[in-house]
Design an enzyme around this catalytic site. Structure first.
Site, PDB file in Angstrom:
ATOM      1  N   CYS A   1     -13.194   9.733 -34.743  1.00  0.00           N
ATOM      2  CA  CYS A   1     -14.506  10.179 -35.217  1.00  0.00           C
ATOM      3  C   CYS A   1     -15.094  11.192 -34.249  1.00  0.00           C
ATOM      4  CB  CYS A   1     -15.471   8.997 -35.366  1.00  0.00           C
ATOM      5  SG  CYS A   1     -15.783   8.171 -33.780  1.00  0.00           S
TER       6      CYS A   1
ATOM      7  N   ASP B   1       6.403   7.048  21.297  1.00  0.00           N
ATOM      8  CA  ASP B   1       6.525   5.620  21.027  1.00  0.00           C
ATOM      9  C   ASP B   1       8.021   5.276  21.086  1.00  0.00           C
ATOM     10  OD1 ASP B   1       5.861   2.982  19.999  1.00  0.00           O
ATOM     11  OD2 ASP B   1       6.743   3.672  18.123  1.00  0.00           O
TER      12      ASP B   1
ATOM     13  N   ASP C   1       5.454   6.265  14.764  1.00  0.00           N
ATOM     14  CA  ASP C   1       5.783   6.034  13.352  1.00  0.00           C
ATOM     15  C   ASP C   1       5.143   4.789  12.775  1.00  0.00           C
ATOM     16  OD1 ASP C   1       7.323   4.096  14.720  1.00  0.00           O
ATOM     17  OD2 ASP C   1       8.750   4.025  13.052  1.00  0.00           O
TER      18      ASP C   1
END
Length: 803
Positions: A84, A499, A698
């Site tokens: 509609c 790291d 990481d």
């Protein structure tokens, strides 16, 4: 604090750094704008703004008010599910609310939608997603774009202008060449010396081909600014209109062949258009990295819908869809394998040429190549959320952002044009009053030369073209710089902090040694140990089980199992009682193992975790597990040392293990037993000593340190949080990428400095030479065009960088 949004859109009409600076300042003056960045080379504006105070429409109207155009595209869709008028209204309202959409019209009867939107601000998948959330379908028809192949169209336009211009200019040049004594023998039709013929030839060049300079100059002056167009318009107009004056004067005095300057203005415009042609062609090459990445995208996918395999466009794939990927096909989207086994070539993401074995439960990345097996997968990330789309976004942001050195040149360019106009005016009066008193023609020649040669094109292009080429080449090498400022700052790094786990080492414990007593068979012992450890959730236990599986051993059933916290395990396997763990565990069970102490100490000094094994109350041997060093880590550390950098390893592991790992790879300094929350403090301590520090990590626990470091580098195979916090993503998971990033940064900065040196020297030397009358205006035009092209060509050398 407002909820900040960011929009990017494309702008046309900018000709030099003064233009981009003016647009940037204009946008920043709008209330609600937090920051704006306008890049001349990419012709894009990125704006951070408060949507409650300012709309995208207001931003674009500001740009258009400054005399530039915001590029718009058009897309037509078929809409499904509407029942509609209310449905059509909902879709239309939703589309018009999306940032970047200028106008959307939905037709219920035709079940179509037509959308005008800003290039770069929003794309079709975003529109489809918004409409699908309302419960309707949106399928794109063949799209009409005003600027589908913008660079090609721009090149065609400039080529057309150049050909038209040169056809009209050549007769003027022919006439000029025959003026010299040593060229007077060259034949020339007398008509070319006629002032009115020259006027007829020069006028289309001046006002048709040269209209772009008049329009640009008008817009700049209207906004109380000045740019390259002002200089070109002033210089060529002076030559053109003075030639008309001389033509009328000659007619009154009866001079048949007066000295005119029509060829000066025509040649200058022709050469500048030629320079623009070369510049557009060269600038198109700087986006090669983006084009390559876009070329990797898959166009369609095979989806299982209602029990049938259906081929659908990639944009119709949704999260949760089951997909079939046949051998030799590219994996369409990021997802999880639920059936099948194959080798997958992930070199486009990781740089590793060896295919990776993938099976049920493994994750796969969109646009990687399925080599030899059929896979069934579940789509987990689609559209702009895929790894490749994120990479493209990072590269686009890097190419569109400004390095600090560029901001400085933009400021210089902003005041450069008015200063040059002042110098040209002063030069004119010096020549007119003192050097050649009363001779307007002679005074105009150095004035025109100054105006033309001083155009700041080279200055404006010097930095952004290098940033584009450098970040693009870096992306091809697996180095994703999140902004031009990070590409600039990386070359200043003095200390690299690494790291350990997952960065220097693989991050996955591996069995390194198995030393059985003489009475025990090695394979049988590994089978019993692995069987017992199969009930444990400890990472070291998983490493032992993985080793047994790798050797093809079939594990036995475990009758009893007990974990002894901090000491090891007790188990019964195949009727054998077993102890696996520390010296304390075996000592309390009265197992004798003193002969193994020396070997155990040696292994522990090598950074390995050693577990003693007892079977049926008798010492059976020992097994060592370690997080092994990546094969490339030692070479990478050597390269970092050769670059003159201090290398420090930062880890939460015990000092003995950390030093053993550091010794293997050649790291001199170790900071061990650091808690995750203490890593950022360790970085700050180095910074307080005046060091420029890069952190490489990481893991989730590395994110604070990555964020606080001068440059954070995240291993691309690591945690998403770490990648988000970092300034540079190293896609290949290889420490050599750290050295590569620093070298790429240094090479890019050297290239930028070469460009800036050339641009500054060119203007510094050219203006005085022009002022003393030693530079003909047409030579100045050629030199100006050459300077811009040479800067872009020098930047393009970065695309051939090999590390």
């Amino acid at each position: 604090m407002f909820k900040e949004k960011e929009v990017t859109f494309s702008i046309s009409g900018m000709t030099c750094a003064a233009c981009s600076t003016r647009v940037e300042k204009g946008i920043k003056r709008i209330d609600g704008v937090a920051d704006a960045n306008v890049n001349l080379t990419t012709e894009r504006a990125s704006v951070k703004y408060d949507p409650e105070e300012v709309s995208v429409d207001q931003l674009t109207k500001k740009v258009e008010g400054l005399g530039y155009q915001v590029r718009e595209l058009k897309a037509d869709f078929t809409v499904s599910g509407m029942t509609c008028a209310a449905c059509a209204n909902r879709i239309e309202k939703k589309l018009n609310q999306l940032p970047g959409i200028k106008q959307a019209n939905v037709n219920l009867a035709l079940e179509t939608a037509s959308v005008q939107f800003l290039e770069g601000a929003i794309d079709v998948p975003d529109m489809k997603s918004a409409v699908e959330k309302l419960g309707f379908g949106l399928k794109e028809k063949e799209r009409t774009r005003e600027r589908e192949n913008s660079k090609e169209k721009e090149m065609e336009k400039q080529l057309g202008k150049f050909l038209f211009s040169i056809i009209l200019t050549l007769p003027l040049v022919w006439a000029m060449v025959t003026h010299f004594e040593f060229t007077s023998f060259i034949w020339m039709p007398d008509m070319f010396m006629n002032p009115w013929v020259q006027l007829a030839l020069a006028t289309p060049v001046q006002f048709v081909v040269g209209s772009q300079f008049y329009i640009g100059a008008y817009k700049a002056l209207r906004n109380k600014s000045a740019n390259m167009d002002v200089l070109v318009a002033l210089g060529t107009s002076a030559a053109y209109f003075y030639s008309i004056y001389l033509g009328f004067e000659a007619m009154q005095l009866g001079i048949v062949m007066p000295d005119l300057y029509f060829e000066t203005s025509a040649v200058i415009i022709t050469l500048i258009v030629l320079g623009k042609l070369f510049e557009v062609r060269a600038k198109g090459k700087t986006s090669k990295a983006i084009q390559k990445l876009l070329g990797l995208k898959v166009k369609s996918a095979t989806v299982i819908r209602n029990g049938k395999m259906v081929s659908v466009p990639l944009e119709n794939v949704h999260v949760g869809d089951r997909l079939i990927v046949k051998p030799g096909e590219k994996i369409p989207v990021d997802g999880l394998i639920i059936a099948g086994h194959s080798a997958v070539d992930e070199s486009m993401i990781t740089g590793e040429s060896i295919p990776v074995d993938k099976g049920e439960g493994d994750e796969v990345i969109g646009s990687t190549l399925n080599k030899n097996g059929s896979l069934t997968m579940i789509a987990e990330k689609v559209g702009k959320d895929t790894a490749l789309s994120q990479i493209i976004k990072i590269v686009e942001n890097a190419q569109g952002s400004k390095a600090n050195i560029q901001r400085m040149t933009d400021k210089v360019s902003g005041v450069f044009v008015p200063v040059v106009v002042g110098i040209a005016i002063v030069s004119f009066f010096i020549w007119y009053l003192f050097i050649t008193p009363g001779n307007v023609g002679q005074a105009l020649i150095p004035t025109i030369s100054i105006l033309v040669i001083a155009c700041p094109c080279a200055l404006g292009l010097a930095t952004p073209t290098s940033i584009m080429a450098g970040s693009g080449r870096a992306a091809e090498l697996g180095l994703l710089f999140k902004g031009g400022e990070h590409l600039e700052n990386t070359q200043m790094i003095q200390t690299i902090v690494l790291d350990k786990t997952g960065t220097v080492t693989k991050g996955e414990p591996t069995v390194t040694d198995l030393l059985p007593e003489e009475t025990f068979d090695k394979k049988e012992l590994l089978k019993l140990i692995a069987s017992a450890e199969s009930k444990s959730e400890h990472p070291l236990a998983q490493a032992i089980v993985n080793q047994a599986e790798k050797e093809g051993l079939v594990l036995s059933n475990v009758d009893q199992f007990k974990a002894v916290p901090g000491q090891g395990i007790e188990a019964v396997v195949d009727g054998y009682s077993m102890l696996i763990g520390t010296k304390k565990l075996l000592s309390e069970a009265n197992v004798l193992f003193m002969d193994a102490i020396e070997e155990m100490t040696r292994l522990e000094n090598d950074g390995k975790t050693v577990m003693l094994v007892a079977i049926a109350g008798q010492f059976a041997g020992l097994i060592a597990v370690a997080d092994v060093v990546k094969p490339t880590s030692k070479q990478a550390v050597e390269r970092l040392h050769n670059l003159g950098l201090d290398v420090i390893m930062l880890t939460g592991d015990n000092e003995r293990t950390a030093k053993a790992i550091a010794k293997q790879v050649g790291i001199d300094h170790v900071v061990a037993e650091v808690l995750p929350e203490e890593k950022s403090a360790a970085i700050e301590k180095l910074q307080r000593k005046g060091k420029k520090v890069a952190m490489v990590g990481d893991g989730l626990n590395d994110a604070p340190a990555l964020a606080i470091a001068d440059i954070g580098m995240a291993i691309g195979t690591g945690a998403d949080v770490a990648i988000e916090a970092a300034d540079v993503t190293l896609m290949r998971g290889d420490l050599n990428s750290v050295a590569d990033a620093i070298i790429m940064s240094r090479k890019t900065m050297v290239n930028i400095k070469q460009n800036l040196f050339f641009a500054f020297v060119y203007n510094s030397v050219g203006i005085p030479i022009a002022a003393i009358g030693l530079l003909a205006p047409w030579v100045a035009g050629a030199a100006m065009a050459f300077s811009s092209v040479s800067v872009v060509l020098n930047a393009l050398r970065l695309q051939k960088t090999n590390l």
